[in-house]
Design a protein around this motif. Structure first.
Motif, PDB file in Angstrom:
ATOM      1  N   UNK A  41       0.833  -1.202   0.000  1.00  0.00           N
ATOM      2  CA  UNK A  41       0.000   0.000   0.000  1.00  0.00           C
ATOM      3  C   UNK A  41       0.868   1.252   0.000  1.00  0.00           C
ATOM      4  N   UNK A  42       0.205   2.335  -0.257  1.00  0.00           N
ATOM      5  CA  UNK A  42       0.851   3.647  -0.226  1.00  0.00           C
ATOM      6  C   UNK A  42      -0.035   4.560   0.613  1.00  0.00           C
ATOM      7  N   UNK A  43       0.553   5.228   1.584  1.00  0.00           N
ATOM      8  CA  UNK A  43      -0.228   6.074   2.490  1.00  0.00           C
ATOM      9  C   UNK A  43       0.402   7.462   2.553  1.00  0.00           C
ATOM     10  N   UNK A  44      -0.385   8.479   2.292  1.00  0.00           N
ATOM     11  CA  UNK A  44       0.089   9.857   2.374  1.00  0.00           C
ATOM     12  C   UNK A  44       0.125  10.309   3.837  1.00  0.00           C
ATOM     13  N   UNK A  55       4.313   7.018   2.618  1.00  0.00           N
ATOM     14  CA  UNK A  55       4.820   5.776   3.200  1.00  0.00           C
ATOM     15  C   UNK A  55       4.346   4.624   2.324  1.00  0.00           C
ATOM     16  N   UNK A  56       5.303   3.831   1.847  1.00  0.00           N
ATOM     17  CA  UNK A  56       4.988   2.713   0.969  1.00  0.00           C
ATOM     18  C   UNK A  56       5.367   1.395   1.629  1.00  0.00           C
ATOM     19  N   UNK A  57       4.551   0.376   1.417  1.00  0.00           N
ATOM     20  CA  UNK A  57       4.899  -0.969   1.858  1.00  0.00           C
ATOM     21  C   UNK A  57       5.002  -1.865   0.634  1.00  0.00           C
ATOM     22  N   UNK A  58       5.990  -2.744   0.643  1.00  0.00           N
ATOM     23  CA  UNK A  58       6.192  -3.690  -0.437  1.00  0.00           C
ATOM     24  C   UNK A  58       6.001  -5.085   0.141  1.00  0.00           C
TER      25      UNK A  58
END
Length: 191
Positions: A41-44, A55-58
């Motif tokens: 996900x990607x969170x601003x 913030x990005x999660x892989x």
């Protein structure tokens, strides 16, 4: 020069995981396609009435790999099934699937790229068969695939995949063993 475009999918290999690494890679012939969709996900992050960070999660990938036919011995090993004493393949309801690394090659206009994905698992395969009509249309096998990050303590990083290009140091022997990630190359500060 860098590739301007890429195409093709070939040289599919897998190496089953062991407690201390991987078994010797085996070739899976007649690979047709691979689809990997990102998981995460990607969170601003906002502050002072504006976006200040992302913030990005892989979490790796989910997708599928398609071939003319996947070898029965590979499917048994991957799914925890077995071949019985009379030569039949047996699908065990509570079989224990095995983790494996997967490698493949993508062609490019300038350089071919080889990739290792380090922690993969397969879902049970779908089974389809079609009768012959006016034209013979071969059936293919599709396996749903999950690729997750794998922790490598010697570099203290969770890694999903690594790749190199034709002419790079590890390219020629890429399928002999699983090519593991190394530590980052130190950068020299510019003055």
């Amino acid at each position: 020069m860098a590739n301007l475009y890429k195409y093709g999918f070939a040289e599919l290999h897998v190496a089953f995981a062991t407690e201390d690494g991987y078994e010797t890679p085996i070739s899976l012939p007649n690979g047709l396609s691979l689809t990997l969709d990102p998981e995460g996900s990607s969170q601003a992050v906002y502050g002072d009435d504006s976006k200040i960070a992302e913030i990005n999660t892989n979490n790796g990938y989910t997708g599928s790999v398609n071939a003319d036919v996947f070898p029965d011995d590979f499917l048994c090993e991957a799914q925890g099934w077995y071949k019985d004493s009379k030569g039949k393949y047996v699908e065990v309801a509570d079989g224990k699937p095995r983790h494996f690394a997967m490698a493949y090659r993508i062609q490019g206009d300038e350089k071919n790229r080889r990739t290792w994905c380090y922690d993969c698992m397969l879902d049970r395969p779908s089974k389809t068969a079609n009768g012959v009509q006016d034209n013979v249309e071969p059936d293919t096998d599709t396996l749903n695939l999950t690729v997750v990050p794998k922790y490598f303590p010697d570099i203290d990083k969770k890694v999903v995949s690594s790749w190199c290009y034709e002419g790079d140091q590890e390219y020629a022997d890429f399928y002999k063993t699983v090519v593991l990630p190394a530590a980052e190359t130190p950068t020299t500060p510019t003055e």
